[in-house]
Scaffold this motif. Structure first.
Motif, PDB file in Angstrom:
ATOM      1  N   UNK A  38       0.896  -1.220   0.012  1.00 20.01           N
ATOM      2  CA  UNK A  38       0.186  -0.094   0.001  1.00 20.01           C
ATOM      3  C   UNK A  38       0.959   1.164  -0.084  1.00 20.01           C
ATOM      4  N   UNK A  39       0.640   2.124  -0.896  1.00 20.87           N
ATOM      5  CA  UNK A  39       1.387   3.269  -0.962  1.00 20.87           C
ATOM      6  C   UNK A  39       0.305   4.525  -1.529  1.00 20.87           C
ATOM      7  N   UNK A  40       0.913   5.575  -1.836  1.00 23.37           N
ATOM      8  CA  UNK A  40       0.211   6.728  -2.279  1.00 23.37           C
ATOM      9  C   UNK A  40       0.795   7.291  -3.817  1.00 23.37           C
ATOM     10  N   UNK A  41      -0.298   7.859  -4.380  1.00 29.09           N
ATOM     11  CA  UNK A  41       0.170   8.459  -5.561  1.00 29.09           C
ATOM     12  C   UNK A  41      -0.708   9.685  -5.825  1.00 29.09           C
ATOM     13  N   UNK A  42      -0.055  10.814  -5.578  1.00 32.82           N
ATOM     14  CA  UNK A  42      -0.543  11.970  -5.334  1.00 32.82           C
ATOM     15  C   UNK A  42      -1.294  12.085  -4.023  1.00 32.82           C
ATOM     16  N   UNK A  43      -2.724  12.583  -3.980  1.00 36.03           N
ATOM     17  CA  UNK A  43      -3.347  12.296  -2.804  1.00 36.03           C
ATOM     18  C   UNK A  43      -4.241  11.186  -2.455  1.00 36.03           C
ATOM     19  N   UNK A  44      -3.755  10.092  -3.343  1.00 33.05           N
ATOM     20  CA  UNK A  44      -4.859   8.912  -3.517  1.00 33.05           C
ATOM     21  C   UNK A  44      -3.934   7.733  -2.598  1.00 33.05           C
ATOM     22  N   UNK A  76     -11.164  -2.071   1.477  1.00 33.37           N
ATOM     23  CA  UNK A  76     -12.075  -0.904   1.155  1.00 33.37           C
ATOM     24  C   UNK A  76     -11.813  -0.484  -0.155  1.00 33.37           C
ATOM     25  N   UNK A  77     -11.351  -1.472  -1.133  1.00 33.32           N
ATOM     26  CA  UNK A  77     -11.020  -0.905  -2.664  1.00 33.32           C
ATOM     27  C   UNK A  77     -12.472  -0.997  -3.351  1.00 33.32           C
ATOM     28  N   UNK A  78     -12.561  -0.083  -4.274  1.00 30.01           N
ATOM     29  CA  UNK A  78     -13.742   0.024  -4.888  1.00 30.01           C
ATOM     30  C   UNK A  78     -13.534   0.095  -6.389  1.00 30.01           C
ATOM     31  N   UNK A  79     -12.146   0.205  -6.958  1.00 27.69           N
ATOM     32  CA  UNK A  79     -11.739   0.173  -8.136  1.00 27.69           C
ATOM     33  C   UNK A  79     -10.488  -0.703  -8.397  1.00 27.69           C
ATOM     34  N   UNK A 133     -15.983  -3.411 -15.845  1.00 27.63           N
ATOM     35  CA  UNK A 133     -16.703  -2.027 -15.630  1.00 27.63           C
ATOM     36  C   UNK A 133     -16.596  -1.171 -16.808  1.00 27.63           C
ATOM     37  N   UNK A 134     -17.647  -0.775 -17.287  1.00 27.50           N
ATOM     38  CA  UNK A 134     -17.657   0.335 -18.633  1.00 27.50           C
ATOM     39  C   UNK A 134     -17.197   1.464 -18.212  1.00 27.50           C
ATOM     40  N   UNK A 135     -17.437   2.204 -17.109  1.00 30.14           N
ATOM     41  CA  UNK A 135     -16.846   3.641 -16.685  1.00 30.14           C
ATOM     42  C   UNK A 135     -15.149   3.372 -16.497  1.00 30.14           C
ATOM     43  N   UNK A 136     -14.830   2.376 -15.737  1.00 33.06           N
ATOM     44  CA  UNK A 136     -13.392   1.985 -15.633  1.00 33.06           C
ATOM     45  C   UNK A 136     -12.568   1.793 -17.012  1.00 33.06           C
ATOM     46  N   UNK A 244      -7.145  10.569 -13.160  1.00 31.18           N
ATOM     47  CA  UNK A 244      -8.491  10.812 -13.710  1.00 31.18           C
ATOM     48  C   UNK A 244      -9.433  10.114 -12.986  1.00 31.18           C
ATOM     49  N   UNK A 245      -9.385   9.170 -11.931  1.00 35.29           N
ATOM     50  CA  UNK A 245     -10.319   8.338 -11.570  1.00 35.29           C
ATOM     51  C   UNK A 245     -10.912   9.113 -10.268  1.00 35.29           C
ATOM     52  N   UNK A 246     -12.348   9.237 -10.210  1.00 36.23           N
ATOM     53  CA  UNK A 246     -12.945   9.853  -9.080  1.00 36.23           C
ATOM     54  C   UNK A 246     -13.344   8.643  -8.195  1.00 36.23           C
ATOM     55  N   UNK A 247     -12.675   8.462  -6.990  1.00 37.43           N
ATOM     56  CA  UNK A 247     -12.724   6.969  -6.241  1.00 37.43           C
ATOM     57  C   UNK A 247     -14.070   6.892  -5.667  1.00 37.43           C
ATOM     58  N   UNK A 248     -14.916   8.225  -5.367  1.00 40.50           N
ATOM     59  CA  UNK A 248     -16.301   7.990  -4.579  1.00 40.50           C
ATOM     60  C   UNK A 248     -17.287   7.983  -5.554  1.00 40.50           C
ATOM     61  N   UNK A 249     -16.872   7.927  -6.928  1.00 42.08           N
ATOM     62  CA  UNK A 249     -18.084   8.083  -7.939  1.00 42.08           C
ATOM     63  C   UNK A 249     -18.795   6.584  -7.951  1.00 42.08           C
TER      64      UNK A 249
END
Length: 265
Positions: A38-44, A76-79, A133-136, A244-249
């Motif tokens: 587990x790590x970070x990329x930007x603020x995610x 808690x992964x959503x994507x 997932x079509x959106x992803x 580009x990914x909106x994590x809470x969408x």
């Protein structure tokens, strides 16, 4: 701790070098323990899971797919952005090209493909009108275009049991069924992710043409070399996708089991 984005690294993608402040988290599931970076990329916050283990020690037919997906769900992964090395059945999809998978054909034989085996777990019939997932998928394609990568947005992934490569006659059959790529790992990963109500998409890196299309026999070392030569493109795509990914969408994938009361850990 909640981590909403995960990368599953396939053959040749073992190094989570795009992430900062890396740490290892061990997640216990009823299917076994899973070590995840587990790590970070930007603020995610981003999780990285090496599908075949560090150093490619687990063959495709023995991967503990249920433990892996359950562990990511517990974080808690959503994507999930999954990577895979594949052979091409389509001359337009050349070595080095990236392909965002749209559908699959399942030719696996001896894998646990569901969290729901009856009994206390119950029986669930999951819809797969849109397997990935079509959106992803759309975000992956958009990221590839922004990075000027050669990326295809429609392909059927033929998943075989492995660990052997396919015969020329098998390749011809897969082509006749409408397959574009052949690999060994997307099933049951894609199935379990949908059951766990996680958005899941696979970006495949073409490493070779299938047997009978290519004039040369294929070796595993050639696959590794091809992935190594193009791993920077995978990193570019992953980084831009995370940006580009909106994590809470919200997404239909995250309500796939609504008729059954939702997925419970």
């Amino acid at each position: 701790m909640t981590v909403k984005i995960a990368i599953i690294g396939g053959t040749g993608v073992y190094d989570p070098a795009i992430l900062k402040d890396l740490r290892t988290v061990e997640v216990d599931t009823k299917y076994g323990k899973v070590a995840i970076k587990v790590g970070s990329y930007g603020d995610k916050e981003v999780a990285f899971l090496a599908r075949h283990g560090e150093g490619h020690t687990v063959p495709p037919h023995l991967i503990n797919y249920r433990a892996n997906i359950m562990a990511l769900k517990r974080l808690g992964v959503r994507h999930i952005i999954a990577t895979a090395a594949v052979g091409s059945l389509d001359l337009k999809m050349e070595a080095g090209h990236l392909v965002v998978v749209e559908d699959f054909l399942d030719f696996t034989k001896a894998r646990a493909t569901t969290f729901f085996d009856g009994g206390e777990a119950g029986v669930v019939h999951t819809d797969f009108t849109y397997p990935y997932c079509p959106r992803l998928r759309q975000i992956l394609v958009q990221a590839g275009e922004k990075e000027n990568l050669t990326i295809h947005d429609k392909a059927v992934y033929v998943c075989t049991e492995g660990p052997r490569f396919e015969t020329p006659t098998e390749i011809k059959m897969y082509q006749s069924f409408g397959g574009h790529l052949v690999g060994m790992t997307s099933v049951p990963e894609v199935l379990l992710a949908r059951e766990a109500e996680i958005c899941y998409a696979t970006v495949a890196m073409v490493t070779n043409y299938g047997a009978g299309i290519s004039p040369q026999p294929l070796t595993h070392m050639e696959v590794l070399e091809a992935m190594d030569a193009n791993k920077e493109n995978i990193k570019k795509l992953a980084m831009k996708t995370i940006e580009l990914l909106e994590v809470d969408e919200d997404c239909d994938c995250q309500h796939a089991l609504a008729d059954f009361g939702g997925f419970t850990l």
